[in-house]
Design a protein around this motif. Structure first.
Motif, mmCIF file in Angstrom:
data_model
loop_
_atom_site.group_PDB
_atom_site.id
_atom_site.type_symbol
_atom_site.label_atom_id
_atom_site.label_comp_id
_atom_site.label_asym_id
_atom_site.label_seq_id
_atom_site.Cartn_x
_atom_site.Cartn_y
_atom_site.Cartn_z
ATOM 1 N N GLY A 29 8.230 -2.367 6.684
ATOM 2 C CA GLY A 29 6.877 -2.385 6.151
ATOM 3 C C GLY A 29 6.760 -3.222 4.891
ATOM 4 O O GLY A 29 7.749 -3.527 4.221
ATOM 5 N N ASP A 32 3.516 -2.302 13.218
ATOM 6 C CA ASP A 32 4.089 -1.186 13.980
ATOM 7 C C ASP A 32 3.865 -1.397 15.472
ATOM 8 O O ASP A 32 4.783 -1.211 16.286
ATOM 9 N N THR A 80 10.811 2.522 6.373
ATOM 10 C CA THR A 80 9.564 2.830 5.694
ATOM 11 C C THR A 80 9.834 3.215 4.238
ATOM 12 O O THR A 80 10.966 3.180 3.765
ATOM 13 N N ASP A 81 8.755 3.597 3.540
ATOM 14 C CA ASP A 81 8.902 4.034 2.142
ATOM 15 C C ASP A 81 9.030 5.550 2.037
ATOM 16 O O ASP A 81 8.908 6.111 0.956
ATOM 17 N N LYS A 138 2.976 6.858 14.662
ATOM 18 C CA LYS A 138 4.346 6.395 14.878
ATOM 19 C C LYS A 138 5.058 7.267 15.907
ATOM 20 O O LYS A 138 5.763 6.759 16.789
ATOM 21 N N ILE A 194 13.221 6.685 12.380
ATOM 22 C CA ILE A 194 12.307 6.480 11.254
ATOM 23 C C ILE A 194 13.077 6.865 9.999
ATOM 24 O O ILE A 194 13.503 8.019 9.846
#
Length: 264
Positions: free
Chosen positions: A7, A172, A191-192, A225, A242
Motif C-alpha cells: 500500500g 488491492d 499493510t500498515d 480484503k 495480510i
C-alpha cells in the motif's frame, strides 16, 4: 510464485525496507503490485490539481479521478513510484521491470459511467464515474514472459479499457485479480496494520468458510480484503497473508507466519 501488494502508506514510510526484503527473495518469482495514493495526492498539489475524494453509501472514502487527475495519477503510479521501486531493485542486483496494467495489455477494465456518493449533507447523489475502472480481465502473457526470463515484475494499478482510455484501478483489486489469474502460491498483502485485528488481537489464521462470520467483526476496508481473499483462494491461490509492511524484513516476516493467513 508470489504476488506481493504494498500500500501507499507503507511505501511512504518503508520503501527501502520493502525493496530490500523483496530483493532478497527475487529468485522465488515475484510480482509486486503497488499503491501510492499518498504520493499521488502530494504530486497533484504540487502541480496545481486539487485532489478530490468522495464517500460511498457504505462510508468508504476514495479518490475521485477526473480528467486532470488521471494525468497526474498515471505520472505518479506508472512513473515516479514504479520506477523508484525498480531502481531500488536494480541497485541491489535484482533484474526487474516496471509496467502498468495498460502494458500488454495486462489489466483490462470497464469505466464506471456513474457512481453513487454521499455529499456533505448526507444525501445520496449520482455523479459521473470519471476515470476509475473495474478490472474485468487479466491477461498474463507479458508477466509470464518476464518471469520466465528471471525478472521481478513491478506493476502499477493503471488499466486500459476497450477504447484505449487509461483508468485508475484499485491496487488491492489488481493484486487479487492478478494472483487469481496466475494461480499464485501466495498473495502477501503488506499493510500498515499487523494483520486482521479483532479486539486489538491479530487473528493468526482464517479459513475461507469462516470469512462470512469474520467480516461482521472488522472494518469495511478489511472486510473487502477478506472477501476478495476468499474469492482468490476459490480461484486457485493457495493462501493469502495480510501482514505488516512496517516491520524489519516484512516479506520474510509475512512468509514466516507473521500477520493473518487466509487459507482453504
Amino acid at each position: 510464485m508470489i504476488v506481493v501488494k504494498v500500500g501507499g502508506e507503507v511505501l511512504a514510510r518503508n520503501l527501502d525496507g520493502i525493496v530490500e526484503s523483496v530483493g532478497r527473495r527475487a529468485d522465488r518469482g515475484i510480482v509486486l503490485v503497488h499503491g501510492g495514493g499518498i504520493i499521488v495526492t502530494e504530486l497533484c498539489k504540487r502541480m496545481g490539481v486539487e485532489p478530490k475524494f468522495v464517500t460511498s453509501p457504505e462510508g468508504l472514502r476514495s479518490r475521485y479521478t477526473d480528467r486532470d487527475e488521471i494525468e497526474v495519477y498515471v505520472m505518479a503510479m506508472a512513473g515516479k513510484i514504479n520506477k523508484r521501486i525498480v531502481s531500488g531493485l536494480l541497485s541491489r542486483g535484482v533484474k526487474s521491470v516496471g509496467i502498468s496494467g495498460a502494458d500488454g495489455p495486462t489489466a483490462i477494465a470497464e469505466r464506471k459511467e456513474r457512481i453513487v456518493i454521499v455529499d456533505e449533507r448526507g444525501r445520496k447523489r449520482v455523479i459521473d464515474g470519471g476515470y476509475t475502472g473495474r478490472i474485468v480481465e487479466i491477461r498474463t502473457e507479458l508477466i509470464d514472459l518476464l518471469l520466465s526470463n528471471g525478472f521481478t515484475v513491478v506493476i502499477a494499478p493503471v488499466a486500459v479499457d476497450g477504447k484505449g482510455n487509461l483508468l485508475n484501478v484499485d491496487a488491492d483489486q489488481m493484486a487479487f485479480k492478478l494472483s487469481s489469474a496466475v494461480r499464485a502460491d501466495k498473495l502477501v498483502m503488506l499493510t500498515d496494520v499487523p494483520g486482521v485485528l479483532i479486539n486489538n488481537r491479530v487473528i493468526e489464521r482464517i479459513r475461507t468458510n469462516e470469512v462470512n462470520e469474520m467480516i461482521k467483526r472488522v472494518g469495511f476496508g478489511m472486510n473487502r480484503k477478506l472477501m476478495s481473499a476468499a474469492n482468490a483462494i476459490e480461484q486457485g491461490v493457495k493462501e493469502v497473508i495480510i501482514s505488516s509492511g512496517l516491520v524489519e524484513d516484512p516479506l520474510a516476516h509475512a512468509l514466516a507466519g507473521g500477520g493473518t493467513i487466509i487459507s482453504p
